[in-house]
Design a protein around this motif. Sequence first.
Motif, PDB file in Angstrom:
ATOM      1  N   ILE A 195       0.870  -1.180   0.000  1.00 57.56           N
ATOM      2  CA  ILE A 195       0.000   0.000   0.000  1.00 57.56           C
ATOM      3  C   ILE A 195       0.903   1.225   0.000  1.00 57.56           C
ATOM      4  O   ILE A 195       1.567   1.519   0.989  1.00 57.56           O
ATOM      5  CB  ILE A 195      -0.957   0.003   1.201  1.00 57.56           C
ATOM      6  CG1 ILE A 195      -1.855  -1.238   1.156  1.00 57.56           C
ATOM      7  CG2 ILE A 195      -1.785   1.288   1.214  1.00 57.56           C
ATOM      8  CD1 ILE A 195      -2.772  -1.399   2.344  1.00 57.56           C
ATOM      9  N   ALA A 196       0.928   1.915  -1.144  1.00 60.90           N
ATOM     10  CA  ALA A 196       1.798   3.078  -1.325  1.00 60.90           C
ATOM     11  C   ALA A 196       1.004   4.321  -1.695  1.00 60.90           C
ATOM     12  O   ALA A 196       1.571   5.330  -2.090  1.00 60.90           O
ATOM     13  CB  ALA A 196       2.843   2.780  -2.398  1.00 60.90           C
ATOM     14  N   THR A 197      -0.317   4.256  -1.564  1.00 60.41           N
ATOM     15  CA  THR A 197      -1.190   5.386  -1.885  1.00 60.41           C
ATOM     16  C   THR A 197      -1.651   6.041  -0.591  1.00 60.41           C
ATOM     17  O   THR A 197      -2.211   5.375   0.281  1.00 60.41           O
ATOM     18  CB  THR A 197      -2.415   4.917  -2.704  1.00 60.41           C
ATOM     19  OG1 THR A 197      -1.949   4.274  -3.889  1.00 60.41           O
ATOM     20  CG2 THR A 197      -3.316   6.075  -3.063  1.00 60.41           C
ATOM     21  N   ASP A 198      -1.423   7.342  -0.470  1.00 56.45           N
ATOM     22  CA  ASP A 198      -1.833   8.078   0.718  1.00 56.45           C
ATOM     23  C   ASP A 198      -3.353   8.066   0.878  1.00 56.45           C
ATOM     24  O   ASP A 198      -4.094   8.075  -0.106  1.00 56.45           O
ATOM     25  CB  ASP A 198      -1.372   9.535   0.635  1.00 56.45           C
ATOM     26  CG  ASP A 198       0.143   9.683   0.640  1.00 56.45           C
ATOM     27  OD1 ASP A 198       0.840   8.713   1.019  1.00 56.45           O
ATOM     28  OD2 ASP A 198       0.626  10.764   0.273  1.00 56.45           O
ATOM     29  N   GLY A 199      -3.792   8.053   2.140  1.00 57.82           N
ATOM     30  CA  GLY A 199      -5.208   8.231   2.445  1.00 57.82           C
ATOM     31  C   GLY A 199      -6.089   7.012   2.241  1.00 57.82           C
ATOM     32  O   GLY A 199      -7.306   7.130   2.262  1.00 57.82           O
ATOM     33  N   ILE A 200      -5.508   5.841   2.085  1.00 58.49           N
ATOM     34  CA  ILE A 200      -6.293   4.622   1.856  1.00 58.49           C
ATOM     35  C   ILE A 200      -6.703   4.005   3.193  1.00 58.49           C
ATOM     36  O   ILE A 200      -5.888   3.907   4.117  1.00 58.49           O
ATOM     37  CB  ILE A 200      -5.482   3.592   1.046  1.00 58.49           C
ATOM     38  CG1 ILE A 200      -5.239   4.079  -0.364  1.00 58.49           C
ATOM     39  CG2 ILE A 200      -6.124   2.212   1.047  1.00 58.49           C
ATOM     40  CD1 ILE A 200      -6.461   4.124  -1.236  1.00 58.49           C
ATOM     41  N   THR A 201      -7.935   3.555   3.295  1.00 57.55           N
ATOM     42  CA  THR A 201      -8.386   2.731   4.413  1.00 57.55           C
ATOM     43  C   THR A 201      -8.681   1.348   3.872  1.00 57.55           C
ATOM     44  O   THR A 201      -9.434   1.203   2.906  1.00 57.55           O
ATOM     45  CB  THR A 201      -9.654   3.316   5.069  1.00 57.55           C
ATOM     46  OG1 THR A 201      -9.335   4.586   5.633  1.00 57.55           O
ATOM     47  CG2 THR A 201     -10.189   2.394   6.158  1.00 57.55           C
ATOM     48  N   LEU A 202      -8.061   0.347   4.479  1.00 61.43           N
ATOM     49  CA  LEU A 202      -8.350  -1.042   4.138  1.00 61.43           C
ATOM     50  C   LEU A 202      -9.191  -1.603   5.272  1.00 61.43           C
ATOM     51  O   LEU A 202      -8.699  -1.845   6.374  1.00 61.43           O
ATOM     52  CB  LEU A 202      -7.059  -1.842   3.968  1.00 61.43           C
ATOM     53  CG  LEU A 202      -7.215  -3.332   3.684  1.00 61.43           C
ATOM     54  CD1 LEU A 202      -8.064  -3.583   2.441  1.00 61.43           C
ATOM     55  CD2 LEU A 202      -5.848  -3.990   3.555  1.00 61.43           C
ATOM     56  N   ASP A 203     -10.492  -1.760   5.012  1.00 62.06           N
ATOM     57  CA  ASP A 203     -11.423  -2.309   5.991  1.00 62.06           C
ATOM     58  C   ASP A 203     -11.544  -3.803   5.727  1.00 62.06           C
ATOM     59  O   ASP A 203     -12.127  -4.214   4.722  1.00 62.06           O
ATOM     60  CB  ASP A 203     -12.790  -1.619   5.867  1.00 62.06           C
ATOM     61  CG  ASP A 203     -13.776  -2.070   6.926  1.00 62.06           C
ATOM     62  OD1 ASP A 203     -13.507  -3.063   7.644  1.00 62.06           O
ATOM     63  OD2 ASP A 203     -14.837  -1.425   7.036  1.00 62.06           O
TER      64      ASP A 203
END
Length: 187
Positions: free
Chosen positions: A19-27
């Motif tokens: 995960i290299a993208t800012d602002g991501i939430t992995l639920d």
Amino acid sequence: KDDTVTLLKDASLDEMLSIATDGITLDLNGKTITASENFTSNWSNGNDSHLVSLDATGVTIKNGTIETTAKNKHAVNIYGAEVTLEGLTVDHTNASTGAPVVIGGSDVTLSGKITVISGENSWYGINLDSRDINGTVTDSSLTVSKDAVLTFDGKQPIGIYVENTCAAEDGKVSLSFEENVTIASDI
């Protein structure tokens, strides 16, 4: 971007989830991420054998389980990032080496109920360390947020291992616990 990715079923990965993208939430939505039988990595450097690798800011992983197999090193490797782990179980029971959670040159917050499970081959539960990232000394911090429940389970007696690899270059490492934090361990 502040986008949320929600798992709809358990996921078996063939390679490291980066995960290299800012602002991501992995639920994780109560589901589990693990390595498949076909998981591939380059063991000569080991840096792509982690199950999940994070190097972005404003990332949250929450509500589920990250579970290694013998094909993995670290379960969650956080490097040069700003991350929140919330309501998460990190199970390193079957990993071949490494640690459940490694924090290098990053700012990490643990919130809600966090369970860290070490296995026979685990070094400890959580590693917190400064790092030299692309020639820049980068501090690390770990904050256990208000009312969090942090549980260590498994085989290794060290829950959080704090080191300062960059101490000679003015690297800093901080570990803080906000109010009403509960820490539990069966080891």
